[in-house]
Design a protein around this motif. Structure first.
Motif, short mmCIF file in Angstrom:
data_model
loop_
_atom_site.label_atom_id
_atom_site.label_comp_id
_atom_site.label_asym_id
_atom_site.label_seq_id
_atom_site.Cartn_x
_atom_site.Cartn_y
_atom_site.Cartn_z
N GLY A 89 40.93 26.67 36.40
CA GLY A 89 39.35 26.72 35.66
C GLY A 89 38.30 26.98 37.22
N ILE A 90 38.76 26.57 38.01
CA ILE A 90 37.23 27.18 39.24
C ILE A 90 38.06 29.04 39.38
CG2 ILE A 90 37.62 26.69 41.93
CD1 ILE A 90 38.61 23.40 41.23
N LEU A 91 39.14 29.36 39.14
CA LEU A 91 39.51 30.83 39.27
C LEU A 91 38.30 31.38 39.15
CD1 LEU A 91 43.47 30.66 40.49
CD2 LEU A 91 41.22 31.61 42.63
N THR A 92 38.90 30.61 37.17
CA THR A 92 37.90 31.60 35.74
C THR A 92 36.39 31.40 36.80
OG1 THR A 92 39.48 30.88 34.76
CG2 THR A 92 36.71 31.62 33.91
N LYS A 93 35.84 29.95 37.29
CA LYS A 93 34.50 30.91 37.72
C LYS A 93 34.74 31.42 39.06
CE LYS A 93 31.03 26.96 39.15
NZ LYS A 93 30.28 26.07 39.48
N LEU A 94 35.13 30.81 39.68
CA LEU A 94 35.18 32.12 40.91
C LEU A 94 34.58 33.95 40.65
CD1 LEU A 94 37.17 30.27 43.66
CD2 LEU A 94 35.06 30.47 43.32
N GLU A 95 35.53 34.46 39.74
CA GLU A 95 35.76 35.45 39.12
C GLU A 95 34.48 35.27 39.21
OE1 GLU A 95 38.84 38.14 36.84
OE2 GLU A 95 38.99 36.13 36.34
N ARG A 96 33.96 34.49 37.97
CA ARG A 96 32.89 35.35 36.90
C ARG A 96 31.51 34.79 38.16
NH1 ARG A 96 33.26 30.62 34.07
NH2 ARG A 96 31.43 29.60 35.18
N HIS A 97 32.16 34.45 39.13
CA HIS A 97 30.63 34.47 39.95
C HIS A 97 30.50 35.91 41.27
CE1 HIS A 97 28.86 30.90 39.10
NE2 HIS A 97 28.05 30.89 39.72
N GLU A 98 31.81 36.74 41.02
CA GLU A 98 32.49 37.62 41.79
C GLU A 98 33.15 37.49 42.67
OE1 GLU A 98 29.85 41.39 39.53
OE2 GLU A 98 28.76 40.61 41.36
N LEU A 99 33.31 36.27 43.36
CA LEU A 99 33.75 35.52 44.53
C LEU A 99 35.44 35.91 45.01
CD1 LEU A 99 31.66 32.10 44.65
CD2 LEU A 99 31.17 34.28 46.48
N GLY A 150 47.38 38.17 37.29
CA GLY A 150 48.06 35.79 37.70
C GLY A 150 47.86 36.08 39.17
N MET A 151 48.24 37.11 40.29
CA MET A 151 48.14 36.73 41.72
C MET A 151 46.37 37.25 41.71
SD MET A 151 50.87 36.51 42.62
CE MET A 151 51.32 37.29 43.93
N TRP A 152 45.75 36.13 42.75
CA TRP A 152 44.56 36.06 43.28
C TRP A 152 44.60 36.33 44.40
CZ3 TRP A 152 40.64 35.04 39.57
CH2 TRP A 152 40.57 34.17 38.38
N ARG A 153 42.85 36.61 44.91
CA ARG A 153 42.36 36.93 46.59
C ARG A 153 40.88 36.75 45.98
NH1 ARG A 153 43.70 43.37 47.58
NH2 ARG A 153 41.84 43.96 46.00
N LYS A 154 40.06 36.64 47.52
CA LYS A 154 38.92 36.75 47.61
C LYS A 154 38.33 38.18 46.98
CE LYS A 154 37.52 33.64 50.86
NZ LYS A 154 37.67 33.40 51.85
N GLN A 155 37.49 38.06 46.84
CA GLN A 155 36.86 39.03 46.39
C GLN A 155 36.48 39.90 47.91
OE1 GLN A 155 34.68 39.57 42.55
NE2 GLN A 155 33.46 41.53 42.95
N ARG A 156 36.13 40.76 47.91
CA ARG A 156 35.43 41.84 49.10
C ARG A 156 34.10 41.60 48.93
NH1 ARG A 156 39.37 44.88 52.31
NH2 ARG A 156 42.03 44.15 51.62
N ASN A 157 32.72 41.63 50.40
CA ASN A 157 32.59 41.66 50.39
C ASN A 157 31.24 40.13 49.96
OD1 ASN A 157 32.27 44.41 51.09
ND2 ASN A 157 32.08 44.47 49.60
N THR A 158 31.73 39.18 50.14
CA THR A 158 31.61 37.66 49.47
C THR A 158 31.00 37.03 50.67
OG1 THR A 158 33.18 36.84 48.91
CG2 THR A 158 32.74 37.65 47.24
#
Lengths: 396, 396
Positions: B372-382, B388-396
């Motif tokens: 759930g948290i990753l989905t929210k972070l994705e929505r915030h472009e974070l 299915g593999m995750w990383r921090k979005q650049r420039n955040t």
């Protein structure tokens, strides 16, 4: 159409009654300006006159006696100034120079002045193009006579923003911040009255003399007003009481620069007493010309102003914002410098030279910025160095 | 003499429970630190344990259920971090380097921390010469990492004045204003503890590395403290929660320089929430490093400080714990995230992507929460994912 005898009477009263003399307003209200003038000219108040004084509160006999005693003394005081009582001359003079004398009975009289209560002016001598704008669309911009370039820059930013919003910039016509406020307000091609100058002396001799050109320019595009009739000079008492008019005529008064003890604080105090909004521009600590502003913010309900956009919230929504208005820079040597360059220039000592590190401490700028700025100031012959030590160049 | 088992239990709790995790305090209060640790180590809470949780308010069944549910989840979260649970190693280490682990049951525990309520630390790892001084004689001095020379000058003036009054200067050990505060406090030969540094990571590796010499100096003449046990690194979540300790341990917190969005404002907000006095140093308008200070003065009950002598009146007042004052709404992107979301954001790698399972291991959160948290972070472009593999979005 207001009775010319009424206007003549009030004109005369301004010649013998000093600003903010509450008994003058009490007498004019109870007896009418004409009867008050007759009495000052020599008529003896009748029993009916004395009775009229306390008609509004017939039960308070103690107050009635006090008013009778004080007004009696005041009449004696005013009579001793009868040699100044030449209303026809004054009205003739103001008409000849293209001005007017406006009184509370006129519909152009600023409603905001009623907030002064018994210190409301008996009339205002006016020279200029238009009426006094409503306090709701007027910003009082005041500050030290010995303004710094930092203060001028802040004044300019606020004056331009105000004019873009169609707000009138009101000040006291003095050197320093006052002059910058008027000058930059006049430079914006906006709607309405650009600027109002509130003087402490008669309009026959514009004071201070060094601002004559600026004050004349205000009479062309804006409005100059004063309680003092032609022929009367400003003095300390009149300056201090002039400040209450600045406060009353402005919905918001902002002190741009002020020393710890400064006349600008007196204006701010008047504004607080009248329930007007008061703001002050902060500056570097330890810089004396900001100490009064910091004092206001610390000790009174004064808002810190650090952005021209603060005017949006201070003046609220009802005002039009026109950001397309032109601004014609008034020509001054130092205006080629930006904020930081002005900060450094101001920080430079005139006599003994100082180090770049010391300038960093005063201005809050980093060494590389300071170095670049000093080079530019040197090129403009505003700064000079010797062995890495800097000072202001003379005659700048 | 406090039971060593109690100290050992609390030491262990700091290894699995993140700062400001209210459920940790709730569990430790209801069950005692030893029983809470037993349960995290694997024991099953008894019916009596669950009942003890809500004994203080037996009538509120809804609250009781909520606490039981949340604490149950929290225990699961803490258990997944059991690999870090090495209290004897940590206590042995802190003793070897000459430090201590102090707990609320110690008489040297700072009483002011109780104002934090359920976010009071479970214990503090301490290295230095002396105890943590009373908040009543402690000044928090905080500000930007990118301090200007102006900011340093103001920090120096305040630190010197504080030390002259026998007041301890407390800060966060960071670059910029923090470092200046510690440095100038150490430079004054005054009474009591000169300075306290509150760190966001374990005492085994002093952070930031560039301040190692200064931080070592603090351990000689002052005190370094942290909630984090040896071995734990600082991260954004821990920095933000460290700020609540700075606020709680200082009767007065002064922000010397801060940009419009700055971590120092977070400390000021904590101080306001705790009813502590907050001050800020003004500076020239349009200088970005003063914009946050001006914002505090404009939007919150923050006092303008322009003179070291202001400390006389600030510390003359009785110690306030009024929690009704307004506080500044955080406006950074990351501030819309809650504690767990920040933990996940911090755990995300920048380059190579990672699995949700791996993130569970680092953060102690369960798979559904992480998803759930990753989905929210994705929505915030974070955060961003691929297969299915995750990383921090650049420039955040």
């Amino acid at each position: 159409m207001v009775d010319q005898e009424l206007r003549r009477a009030r004109a005369g009263l301004t010649q013998v009654i000093e600003p903010a003399d509450a008994l003058g307003v009490v007498g004019a209200q109870a007896w009418g300006p004409q009867r008050l003038l007759e009495i000052i000219e020599g008529a003896t108040p009748s029993q009916q006159d004395w009775k009229a004084l306390t008609e509004h509160d017939p039960n308070d006999e103690e107050l009635a006696q006090k008013i009778r005693r004080n007004l009696g003394e005041a009449i004696g005081r005013w009579r001793r100034r009868n040699k100044y009582l030449k209303p026809d001359e004054a009205l003739g003079y103001i008409a000849r120079i293209g001005g007017r004398f406006i009184i509370p009975e006129d519909k152009q009289w600023p409603a905001a002045l009623a907030d002064l209560g018994v210190t409301e002016p008996l009339g205002l001598w006016l020279l200029g193009n238009g009426d006094i704008p409503s306090a709701e669309t007027t910003l009082g911009l005041v500050g030290s006579r010995e303004a710094t370039y930092y203060g001028e820059t802040a004044t300019k930013m606020l004056a331009i923003k105000a004019r873009q919003k169609g707000i009138t910039v009101l000040s006291g016509g003095a050197y320093g911040i006052d002059a910058h406020a008027h000058r930059h307000a006049l430079a914006v091609q906006g709607q309405g009255v650009p600027t109002v100058g509130v003087l402490a002396g008669g309009l026959d001799r514009l004071y201070p003399a060094g601002n004559t050109d600026l004050l004349r320019e205000i009479t062309r595009d804006g409005v100059l007003i004063t309680e003092m009739p032609p022929g009367m000079r400003p003095n300390r008492y009149r300056f201090l009481n002039r400040n209450r008019l600045i406060a009353a005529l402005s919905a918001v008064t902002i002190v741009v620069e002020a020393r710890y003890r400064s006349g600008a604080l007196n204006t701010a105090n008047h504004a607080h007493e009248l329930g007007r909004l008061v703001g002050a521009i902060p500056g570097p600590i330890q810089v004396p010309t900001s100490a009064g502003c910091h004092r206001l913010i610390k000790e009174t309900p004064t808002m810190l102003i650090d952005d021209p956009a603060d005017l949006d919230s201070l003046f609220g929504e009802p005002f039009r914002t026109d950001t397309t208005v032109a601004y014609l820079e008034p020509s001054r040597d130092h205006d080629v410098l930006n904020v930081e360059e002005l900060l450094v220039l101001e920080a430079l000592p005139v006599r003994q030279r100082t180090t770049i590190e010391h300038l960093c401490g005063i201005t809050g700028l980093a060494v590389p910025s300071i170095t670049g700025i000093l080079t530019k100031l040197e090129r403009h012959e505003l700064a000079e160095q010797e062995a890495g030590m800097w000072r202001k160049q003379r005659n700048t």
